[in-house]
Motif scaffolding. Structure first.
Motif, mmCIF file in Angstrom:
data_model
loop_
_atom_site.group_PDB
_atom_site.id
_atom_site.type_symbol
_atom_site.label_atom_id
_atom_site.label_comp_id
_atom_site.label_asym_id
_atom_site.label_seq_id
_atom_site.Cartn_x
_atom_site.Cartn_y
_atom_site.Cartn_z
ATOM 1 N N LEU A 152 0.834 -1.199 0.000
ATOM 2 C CA LEU A 152 0.000 0.000 0.000
ATOM 3 C C LEU A 152 0.868 1.248 0.000
ATOM 4 C CD1 LEU A 152 -2.753 -0.932 2.631
ATOM 5 C CD2 LEU A 152 -3.085 -0.674 0.158
ATOM 6 N N VAL A 153 0.325 2.298 -0.601
ATOM 7 C CA VAL A 153 0.926 3.625 -0.578
ATOM 8 C C VAL A 153 0.078 4.504 0.328
ATOM 9 C CG1 VAL A 153 1.656 5.614 -1.946
ATOM 10 C CG2 VAL A 153 1.718 3.310 -2.954
ATOM 11 N N PHE A 154 0.746 5.250 1.223
ATOM 12 C CA PHE A 154 0.061 6.200 2.101
ATOM 13 C C PHE A 154 0.534 7.612 1.755
ATOM 14 C CE2 PHE A 154 0.800 2.284 4.583
ATOM 15 C CZ PHE A 154 -0.517 1.918 4.841
ATOM 16 N N THR A 155 -0.387 8.562 1.789
ATOM 17 C CA THR A 155 -0.026 9.963 1.570
ATOM 18 C C THR A 155 -0.609 10.821 2.679
ATOM 19 O OG1 THR A 155 -2.001 10.532 0.247
ATOM 20 C CG2 THR A 155 -0.101 9.623 -0.935
ATOM 21 N N VAL A 179 -8.305 5.884 -4.520
ATOM 22 C CA VAL A 179 -7.697 6.400 -3.293
ATOM 23 C C VAL A 179 -8.738 6.484 -2.182
ATOM 24 C CG1 VAL A 179 -6.452 8.313 -2.232
ATOM 25 C CG2 VAL A 179 -6.038 7.734 -4.642
ATOM 26 N N LEU A 180 -8.464 5.774 -1.091
ATOM 27 C CA LEU A 180 -9.270 5.885 0.117
ATOM 28 C C LEU A 180 -8.726 7.044 0.937
ATOM 29 C CD1 LEU A 180 -11.246 4.808 2.379
ATOM 30 C CD2 LEU A 180 -9.301 3.412 3.148
ATOM 31 N N PRO A 239 2.830 -2.612 10.374
ATOM 32 C CA PRO A 239 2.154 -3.566 9.493
ATOM 33 C C PRO A 239 1.484 -4.722 10.229
ATOM 34 C CG PRO A 239 4.520 -3.910 9.423
ATOM 35 C CD PRO A 239 4.297 -2.679 10.241
ATOM 36 N N VAL A 240 1.884 -4.991 11.465
ATOM 37 C CA VAL A 240 1.255 -6.072 12.225
ATOM 38 C C VAL A 240 -0.120 -5.638 12.724
ATOM 39 C CG1 VAL A 240 1.433 -7.519 14.282
ATOM 40 C CG2 VAL A 240 3.462 -7.098 12.873
ATOM 41 N N ARG A 241 -0.191 -4.481 13.333
ATOM 42 C CA ARG A 241 -1.473 -3.970 13.863
ATOM 43 C C ARG A 241 -2.251 -3.190 12.822
ATOM 44 N NH1 ARG A 241 2.450 -3.928 17.439
ATOM 45 N NH2 ARG A 241 2.107 -4.929 19.460
ATOM 46 N N ARG A 242 -1.635 -2.968 11.662
ATOM 47 C CA ARG A 242 -2.226 -2.162 10.583
ATOM 48 C C ARG A 242 -2.652 -0.806 11.140
ATOM 49 N NH1 ARG A 242 -3.561 -4.528 5.836
ATOM 50 N NH2 ARG A 242 -5.641 -3.596 5.665
ATOM 51 N N LEU A 243 -1.689 -0.169 11.811
ATOM 52 C CA LEU A 243 -1.897 1.095 12.496
ATOM 53 C C LEU A 243 -1.054 2.169 11.817
ATOM 54 C CD1 LEU A 243 -3.245 2.343 15.090
ATOM 55 C CD2 LEU A 243 -1.097 1.812 16.281
ATOM 56 N N ILE A 244 -1.708 3.245 11.405
ATOM 57 C CA ILE A 244 -1.040 4.354 10.724
ATOM 58 C C ILE A 244 -0.895 5.517 11.699
ATOM 59 C CG2 ILE A 244 -1.083 5.914 8.742
ATOM 60 C CD1 ILE A 244 -3.279 4.033 7.568
ATOM 61 N N LEU A 245 0.289 6.088 11.733
ATOM 62 C CA LEU A 245 0.519 7.318 12.487
ATOM 63 C C LEU A 245 0.639 8.472 11.505
ATOM 64 C CD1 LEU A 245 2.959 7.999 15.404
ATOM 65 C CD2 LEU A 245 3.102 9.404 13.336
ATOM 66 N N ALA A 246 -0.145 9.522 11.729
ATOM 67 C CA ALA A 246 -0.029 10.765 10.962
ATOM 68 C C ALA A 246 0.422 11.853 11.921
ATOM 69 C CB ALA A 246 -1.357 11.144 10.321
ATOM 70 N N ALA A 247 1.581 12.444 11.633
ATOM 71 C CA ALA A 247 2.115 13.518 12.472
ATOM 72 C C ALA A 247 1.626 14.848 11.904
ATOM 73 C CB ALA A 247 3.636 13.458 12.492
ATOM 74 N N GLY A 271 -3.551 23.742 20.377
ATOM 75 C CA GLY A 271 -3.617 22.294 20.536
ATOM 76 C C GLY A 271 -3.643 21.498 19.256
ATOM 77 N N SER A 272 -3.282 22.127 18.129
ATOM 78 C CA SER A 272 -3.392 21.414 16.849
ATOM 79 C C SER A 272 -2.126 20.641 16.479
ATOM 80 C CB SER A 272 -3.762 22.377 15.725
ATOM 81 O OG SER A 272 -2.801 23.403 15.584
ATOM 82 N N HIS A 273 -1.054 20.746 17.281
ATOM 83 C CA HIS A 273 0.122 19.883 17.076
ATOM 84 C C HIS A 273 -0.206 18.528 17.704
ATOM 85 C CE1 HIS A 273 2.141 23.484 15.891
ATOM 86 N NE2 HIS A 273 2.233 23.976 17.116
ATOM 87 N N THR A 274 -0.556 17.560 16.882
ATOM 88 C CA THR A 274 -1.004 16.261 17.398
ATOM 89 C C THR A 274 -0.471 15.124 16.543
ATOM 90 O OG1 THR A 274 -3.033 16.207 16.060
ATOM 91 C CG2 THR A 274 -3.184 17.281 18.226
ATOM 92 N N LEU A 275 -0.628 13.910 17.081
ATOM 93 C CA LEU A 275 -0.493 12.691 16.291
ATOM 94 C C LEU A 275 -1.867 12.060 16.180
ATOM 95 C CD1 LEU A 275 2.639 10.984 17.930
ATOM 96 C CD2 LEU A 275 2.588 12.590 16.005
ATOM 97 N N THR A 276 -2.221 11.630 14.977
ATOM 98 C CA THR A 276 -3.451 10.873 14.781
ATOM 99 C C THR A 276 -3.091 9.423 14.529
ATOM 100 O OG1 THR A 276 -4.542 12.794 13.775
ATOM 101 C CG2 THR A 276 -5.588 10.661 13.466
ATOM 102 N N MET A 277 -3.625 8.525 15.345
ATOM 103 C CA MET A 277 -3.422 7.095 15.173
ATOM 104 C C MET A 277 -4.675 6.530 14.506
ATOM 105 S SD MET A 277 -0.496 7.207 16.639
ATOM 106 C CE MET A 277 -0.053 5.474 16.561
ATOM 107 N N VAL A 278 -4.497 5.855 13.378
ATOM 108 C CA VAL A 278 -5.618 5.400 12.555
ATOM 109 C C VAL A 278 -5.548 3.882 12.375
ATOM 110 C CG1 VAL A 278 -6.689 5.504 10.267
ATOM 111 C CG2 VAL A 278 -5.763 7.581 11.308
ATOM 112 N N SER A 279 -6.667 3.210 12.592
ATOM 113 C CA SER A 279 -6.790 1.788 12.294
ATOM 114 C C SER A 279 -7.137 1.632 10.822
ATOM 115 C CB SER A 279 -7.889 1.153 13.147
ATOM 116 O OG SER A 279 -8.226 -0.133 12.653
ATOM 117 N N LEU A 280 -6.251 0.976 10.074
ATOM 118 C CA LEU A 280 -6.514 0.782 8.652
ATOM 119 C C LEU A 280 -7.704 -0.143 8.441
ATOM 120 C CD1 LEU A 280 -5.678 1.323 5.744
ATOM 121 C CD2 LEU A 280 -4.022 -0.535 5.944
#
Length: 312
Positions: free
Chosen positions: A76-79, A98-99, A114-122, A131-140
């Motif tokens: 997969l490609v992530f953007t 594109v999803l 890749p094991v948990r299929r968890l994406i981090l977006a900084a 408060g907008s400096h965050t990390l978003t953790m996403v379940s694929l």
């Protein structure tokens, strides 16, 4: 090593810029060898084939796209689409669907478990939005947010360590690397102080547990990822951006946009192997999965330069 560590093999013409922003992060797909680069100025990801030297396609509709990450495990490609506060997910290949998944404010750095299929977006955030400096953790799998973690400052690049199951994220100020445990992705697990202003590019040597952190003040800092101990400091020729570690050749490539060079280091001795001239403003690179080619993205001439890596 005798001679220069990188030699120019050719160029690939890419589409002209339609707006401002030039190129940003890029990644190479191991199976096809194709390279995917964020063409921020065009709200698109350009795809080219280094073997044929041809631009293959541009995947549009990705507003102010800044980051590209490829998971060869997931194919997969992530953007990170900074202009619309989303991440994009699609398979390599022609004309992908594109999803898009909503994340925080102005996402930039990306990392993937890749094991948990968890994406981090900084998320870089917006100074006008507290408060907008965050990390978003996403379940694929769920295509949904798992957690939104406040950061102590503006985020930069990020990566995932599969051995320790930890994410590492650079923070500009305070100068630290934030650690997130993928097994407990809702909170900060720790921070590693960086003794140089403006942590920016980041990569990891899994074999030696070393983090390579290129900082705005013009310093490359090497740290032990487990303890945070500073192992080395090397001067750079200017403010760096992208860093790539070549596991096969035991080399590190640091892109410096001004004056426009790639600085190459021997990571065994942590000594400079030389500086390769690119083009002023060239602050991003990518590397072939085989480790035998490095790609630099030239904003003035809107081309990709292909460099051959010399034998050690």
């Amino acid at each position: 090593m005798t001679g220069m560590p990188l030699s120019l093999a050719g160029y690939v013409a890419l589409p002209a810029h339609k707006g401002s922003g030039g190129f940003d992060h890029a990644a190479a797909h191991a199976v096809s060898g194709h390279v995917y680069v964020a063409h921020t100025a065009n709200d698109a990801v350009d795809v080219f084939d280094p073997a044929s030297g041809k631009h293959l396609a541009s995947i549009g509709g990705l507003s102010a796209v800044a980051g590209v990450l490829i998971s060869d495990e997931a194919d997969l490609v992530f953007t990170s689409n900074r202009g619309e506060n989303t991440i994009g997910v699609f398979p390599p290949g022609p004309a992908p669907s594109v999803l898009k998944i909503p994340v925080g404010v102005r996402p930039n750095g990306l990392a993937y478990d890749p094991v948990r299929r968890l994406i981090l977006a900084a998320n870089v955030g917006d100074p006008a939005i507290p408060g907008s400096h965050t990390l978003t953790m996403v379940s694929l799998d769920d295509r949904a947010l798992v957690a939104e973690i406040p950061m102590p400052g503006r985020t930069r690049w990020s990566l995932f360590d599969p051995d320790t199951e930890r994410f590492y994220v650079n923070i500009v100020d305070p100068a630290v690397i934030v650690v997130i445990d993928a097994r407990k992705p809702g909170a900060i697990a720790g921070t590693l102080p960086v003794p140089a202003a403006g942590p920016h590019g980041l990569d990891l040597d899994l074999a030696t547990h070393r983090l390579f952190c290129a900082c705005d003040e013009g310093t490359l800092v090497t740290l032990d990822a487990r303890t945070g101990m500073v192992l080395a400091r090397n001067p750079l020729s200017g403010t760096p951006d992208v860093v790539f570690f070549n596991r096969a050749r035991r080399q590190l490539y640091v892109a410096v946009g001004d004056p426009g060079v790639i600085e190459v280091f021997d990571t065994e001795a942590m000594q400079s192997l030389g500086r390769i001239e690119t083009e002023k403003g060239t602050h991003t690179t990518a590397m072939a999965a085989s480790g035998d080619q490095v790609f630099a993205f030239l904003p003035q001439s809107h081309r990709a330069a292909i460099y051959r890596v010399a034998d050690s």
